[in-house]
Design a protein around this motif. Structure first.
Motif, short mmCIF file in Angstrom:
data_model
loop_
_atom_site.label_atom_id
_atom_site.label_comp_id
_atom_site.label_asym_id
_atom_site.label_seq_id
_atom_site.Cartn_x
_atom_site.Cartn_y
_atom_site.Cartn_z
N ASN A 18 0.80 -1.23 0.00
CA ASN A 18 0.00 0.00 0.00
C ASN A 18 0.83 1.28 0.00
OD1 ASN A 18 -0.09 1.36 2.80
ND2 ASN A 18 -0.45 -0.77 3.30
N GLN A 19 1.91 1.33 0.75
CA GLN A 19 2.73 2.56 0.78
C GLN A 19 3.39 2.82 -0.56
OE1 GLN A 19 3.18 4.89 3.45
NE2 GLN A 19 1.31 3.82 4.02
N LYS A 20 3.93 1.76 -1.16
CA LYS A 20 4.59 1.90 -2.46
C LYS A 20 3.58 2.30 -3.54
CE LYS A 20 7.54 -0.66 -5.64
NZ LYS A 20 8.19 -1.94 -5.91
N VAL A 21 2.42 1.67 -3.53
CA VAL A 21 1.38 1.97 -4.52
C VAL A 21 0.87 3.39 -4.34
CG1 VAL A 21 -0.97 1.37 -5.25
CG2 VAL A 21 0.71 -0.43 -4.89
N LEU A 22 0.64 3.80 -3.11
CA LEU A 22 0.14 5.15 -2.85
C LEU A 22 1.16 6.19 -3.30
CD1 LEU A 22 -2.14 6.90 -1.81
CD2 LEU A 22 -1.22 6.62 0.50
N ALA A 23 2.41 5.95 -3.00
CA ALA A 23 3.46 6.89 -3.45
C ALA A 23 3.51 6.95 -4.98
CB ALA A 23 4.81 6.47 -2.90
N TYR A 24 3.40 5.81 -5.63
CA TYR A 24 3.41 5.76 -7.10
C TYR A 24 2.24 6.56 -7.67
CZ TYR A 24 3.02 3.91 -11.84
OH TYR A 24 2.92 3.79 -13.21
N ILE A 25 1.06 6.36 -7.10
CA ILE A 25 -0.13 7.07 -7.58
C ILE A 25 0.03 8.57 -7.38
CG2 ILE A 25 -2.60 7.44 -7.17
CD1 ILE A 25 -2.77 4.39 -6.54
N ILE A 26 0.54 8.98 -6.24
CA ILE A 26 0.72 10.41 -5.98
C ILE A 26 1.66 11.02 -7.00
CG2 ILE A 26 1.74 12.07 -4.36
CD1 ILE A 26 0.65 10.24 -2.10
N VAL A 27 2.76 10.32 -7.28
CA VAL A 27 3.75 10.85 -8.22
C VAL A 27 3.19 10.89 -9.63
CG1 VAL A 27 5.99 10.37 -9.29
CG2 VAL A 27 5.73 10.21 -6.82
N LYS A 28 2.45 9.87 -10.03
CA LYS A 28 2.00 9.76 -11.42
C LYS A 28 0.67 10.44 -11.73
CE LYS A 28 5.48 7.35 -12.82
NZ LYS A 28 6.44 7.89 -13.76
N CYS A 29 -0.14 10.69 -10.72
CA CYS A 29 -1.45 11.26 -11.02
C CYS A 29 -1.33 12.73 -11.40
CB CYS A 29 -2.40 11.09 -9.85
SG CYS A 29 -2.10 12.20 -8.48
N GLY A 30 -2.30 13.20 -12.13
CA GLY A 30 -2.29 14.59 -12.58
C GLY A 30 -2.68 15.57 -11.50
N LYS A 31 -3.53 15.13 -10.58
CA LYS A 31 -4.01 16.02 -9.52
C LYS A 31 -4.05 15.24 -8.22
CE LYS A 31 -6.85 19.39 -11.67
NZ LYS A 31 -8.10 20.08 -11.44
N THR A 32 -3.65 15.89 -7.15
CA THR A 32 -3.66 15.23 -5.85
C THR A 32 -5.09 14.88 -5.41
OG1 THR A 32 -3.60 17.41 -4.81
CG2 THR A 32 -1.51 16.22 -5.00
N GLU A 33 -6.06 15.61 -5.90
CA GLU A 33 -7.45 15.33 -5.53
C GLU A 33 -7.92 13.97 -6.05
OE1 GLU A 33 -6.48 18.19 -7.06
OE2 GLU A 33 -6.81 19.69 -5.50
N ASP A 34 -7.20 13.41 -7.02
CA ASP A 34 -7.60 12.13 -7.61
C ASP A 34 -6.99 10.92 -6.91
OD1 ASP A 34 -8.98 13.64 -9.50
OD2 ASP A 34 -7.29 13.63 -10.90
N VAL A 35 -6.06 11.14 -6.02
CA VAL A 35 -5.29 10.05 -5.41
C VAL A 35 -6.19 9.04 -4.70
CG1 VAL A 35 -3.58 9.51 -3.62
CG2 VAL A 35 -3.16 11.39 -5.22
N ALA A 36 -7.10 9.50 -3.86
CA ALA A 36 -7.93 8.58 -3.07
C ALA A 36 -8.77 7.66 -3.96
CB ALA A 36 -8.83 9.37 -2.12
#
Length: 180
Positions: A18-36
């Motif tokens: 989960n930590q690795k995936v969450l960090a990956y999503i944060i880095v790759k997503c266009g907007k932080t609002e989309d992370v969750a």
């Protein structure tokens, strides 16, 4: 329905990724609002695969979860593009309420008790910042990543992360002092 072995497998997989995936999503997503949303969609897909194919399907579980996250990011933004086109045609903002709810949920201030107005001021201020700065704050304050870890994730110098973080904190303090 998931049986006990599948549930245990999922819990172990989640704990280890989960930590690795969450960090990956944060880095790759266009907007932080989309992370969750993307994070939740990723692990929902993992559960569906466990239900459909069983535990034996997971030859390289970490790699599979990362691949699912990558696909979910891509699909999320493809869907948003389509919805944006509909919004423009209808002159109706479909996603704003949901995006705002998610962004408010993502704001974490566990260490200090502050007023609702202050939280709103901080959120409003950070919302106006560029995406990289928002991602740095998310990783630093929400995920408890240190500066060197964040720098590695973005492939930038630690000084870049420090400058963005500390400059924004300084600006935020000035902004909050003005309100008092």
């Amino acid at each position: 329905m998931i049986n006990k072995a599948q549930d245990d497998f999922f819990n172990e997989l989640y704990a280890s990724t989960n930590q690795k995936v969450l960090a990956y999503i944060i880095v790759k997503c266009g907007k932080t609002e989309d992370v969750a949303d993307i994070f939740q969609e990723t692990y929902t897909e993992v559960v569906k695969i466990i239900q459909k194919h069983g535990i034996s399907y997971f030859k390289q579980p970490d790699a599979l979860v990362m691949q699912i996250a990558k696909r979910k990011i891509f699909r999320h933004y493809k869907l948003k593009e389509k919805l944006r086109g509909i919004e423009e045609m209808n002159d109706y903002n479909i996603l704003s309420a949901d995006e705002n709810d998610i962004a408010v949920q993502q704001t974490s201030f566990d260490d200090i008790a502050i007023s609702k107005e202050t939280v709103q001021s901080v959120f409003t201020y950070l919302s106006a910042k560029d995406e990289l700065t928002k991602k740095i704050f998310y990783l630093y304050y929400y995920m408890d990543k240190n500066i060197s870890e964040i720098a590695l994730l973005f492939s930038v110098k630690e000084s870049t992360i420090k400058n963005r973080l500390y400059r924004t904190l300084r600006e935020l303090r000035k902004n909050l002092d003005k309100e008092d």
